[in-house]
Design a protein around this motif. Structure first.
Motif, mmCIF file in Angstrom:
data_model
loop_
_atom_site.group_PDB
_atom_site.id
_atom_site.type_symbol
_atom_site.label_atom_id
_atom_site.label_comp_id
_atom_site.label_asym_id
_atom_site.label_seq_id
_atom_site.Cartn_x
_atom_site.Cartn_y
_atom_site.Cartn_z
ATOM 1 N N ILE A 83 0.792 -1.095 -0.097
ATOM 2 C CA ILE A 83 -0.109 0.105 -0.107
ATOM 3 C C ILE A 83 0.958 1.147 -0.145
ATOM 4 O O ILE A 83 1.836 1.447 0.892
ATOM 5 N N LEU A 84 0.645 2.258 -0.989
ATOM 6 C CA LEU A 84 1.326 3.443 -0.923
ATOM 7 C C LEU A 84 0.506 4.528 -0.451
ATOM 8 O O LEU A 84 -0.399 4.807 -1.058
ATOM 9 N N GLU A 85 1.185 5.136 0.603
ATOM 10 C CA GLU A 85 0.332 6.341 1.155
ATOM 11 C C GLU A 85 0.668 7.496 0.364
ATOM 12 O O GLU A 85 2.048 7.941 0.584
ATOM 13 N N ARG A 86 -0.145 7.910 -0.494
ATOM 14 C CA ARG A 86 0.025 9.045 -1.272
ATOM 15 C C ARG A 86 -0.783 10.454 -1.079
ATOM 16 O O ARG A 86 -1.123 11.078 -2.253
ATOM 17 N N LYS A 87 -1.768 10.239 -0.051
ATOM 18 C CA LYS A 87 -2.242 11.303 0.354
ATOM 19 C C LYS A 87 -1.571 12.757 0.612
ATOM 20 O O LYS A 87 -0.732 12.663 1.417
#
Length: 317
Positions: A83-87
């Motif tokens: 999962i990539l946190e890109r917020k």
């Protein structure tokens, strides 16, 4: 791999410059499954963190039709490889709550980058204090007398909030101390909020350099964001012009000293901001500038990033 991107709405992407889009495109090109969701789509129930996920197919089209999305399905986050946190910020309490949910998913077996705990532990302004050998004179306080004394000592000073992004809330106060009191009162909410002050670095006229570090290794080109006109801020969001350029010896020294330390903490991608010879910020939430560097310098930043993702996933199995 199954890769899920926690991002802002896909309809908000400007695909000619969006780094998350570049990551998605590179992952899809290699045959990885790409999914997307927003923070509001997550839920914790019976100890399991799930999200309303959409499988994304990149069409190769333009701004209006660059992707097709399948119907959303509620899926446990632990079913993904990465999962990539890109917020994007603001890094408010809602953002923090999201990192807590991601951390629970991490404990269930999914790899999350950047590490949710590491994001919380590394305020993008304050983190430079861990590497003070690379910073210009800096003070962090809410005390007006200390801030005034710092200005009196250094005479040309930048004041900024600890939670800003895109150059918001940044003020320069020169030797004449014009509006010093009002700026301190405004930023510190009359002494109720901690802020940062730094000695002004004249090299800002040559650009605020964004150095991307991927799994401890620097991208060989920075993006110098050069202020325009009378503006003191180089941020692209504040009208700065981005110019890709090779890393200097000092840039590389800073990146190679800091990068491995941060990578070991779970920060797979960081954006170091350097003005002249000095580190000014450590960006960990959703660092950008992939496409500008690739387009101008010919170095494929997204490929380097997905290489690192694949290596991390392989090491986990």
């Amino acid at each position: 791999m199954k890769i899920a991107f926690l991002a802002d709405p896909l309809s908000s992407f400007k695909i000619y410059k969006d780094s998350t889009y570049a990551m998605m495109a590179e992952a899809a090109k290699r045959g990885h499954e790409v999914y997307a969701f927003q923070q509001r789509h997550m839920a914790l129930e019976n100890g399991i963190v799930s999200a309303q996920m959409q499988r994304i197919t990149l069409t190769g089209g333009g701004q209006e039709d660059w992707y097709e999305a399948a119907d959303a399905e509620d899926v446990p986050l632990s079913t993904f490889d990465i999962i990539l946190e890109r917020k994007d910020p603001p890094f408010d309490m809602e953002y923090v709550y999201g990192t807590y949910l991601l951390q629970l998913a991490e404990k269930a077996g999914v790899k999350v980058f950047n590490s949710p705990q590491a994001i919380r532990d590394h305020n993008e302004k304050l983190s430079i204090a861990q590497f003070s050998q690379f910073t210009s004179p800096t003070i962090v306080t809410s005390d007006e007398a200390r801030l005034r004394a710092f200005h009196a000592k250094h005479t040309d000073v930048i004041f900024k909030p600890l939670d800003g992004m895109g150059g918001t809330g940044i003020f320069r106060v020169k030797a004449d101390a014009l509006n010093l009191g009002a700026i301190i009162e405004t930023l510190s909410l009359n002494g109720k909020q901690t802020i940062m002050a730094q000695k002004y670095i004249p090299e800002i006229v040559k650009g605020d350099k964004r150095i991307l570090v991927i799994d401890g290794k620097p991208v060989p080109f920075s993006l110098a964001r050069i202020p325009q006109g009378t503006e003191v801020r180089g941020n692209l969001a504040a009208g700065g012009v981005g110019v890709a350029q090779p890393l200097t010896a000092r840039d590389r020294e800073i990146a190679e000293a800091i990068g491995p330390v941060l990578a070991a903490r779970g920060l797979l991608l960081v954006g170091l901001d350097v003005i002249g010879d000095y580190l000014t910020e450590v960006n960990v939430t959703s660092p950008t500038c992939f496409q500008e560097i690739t387009q101008q310098a010919g170095f494929d930043v997204a490929a380097m990033f997905v290489d690192a993702l694949e290596a991390r996933a392989a090491a986990a199995h």
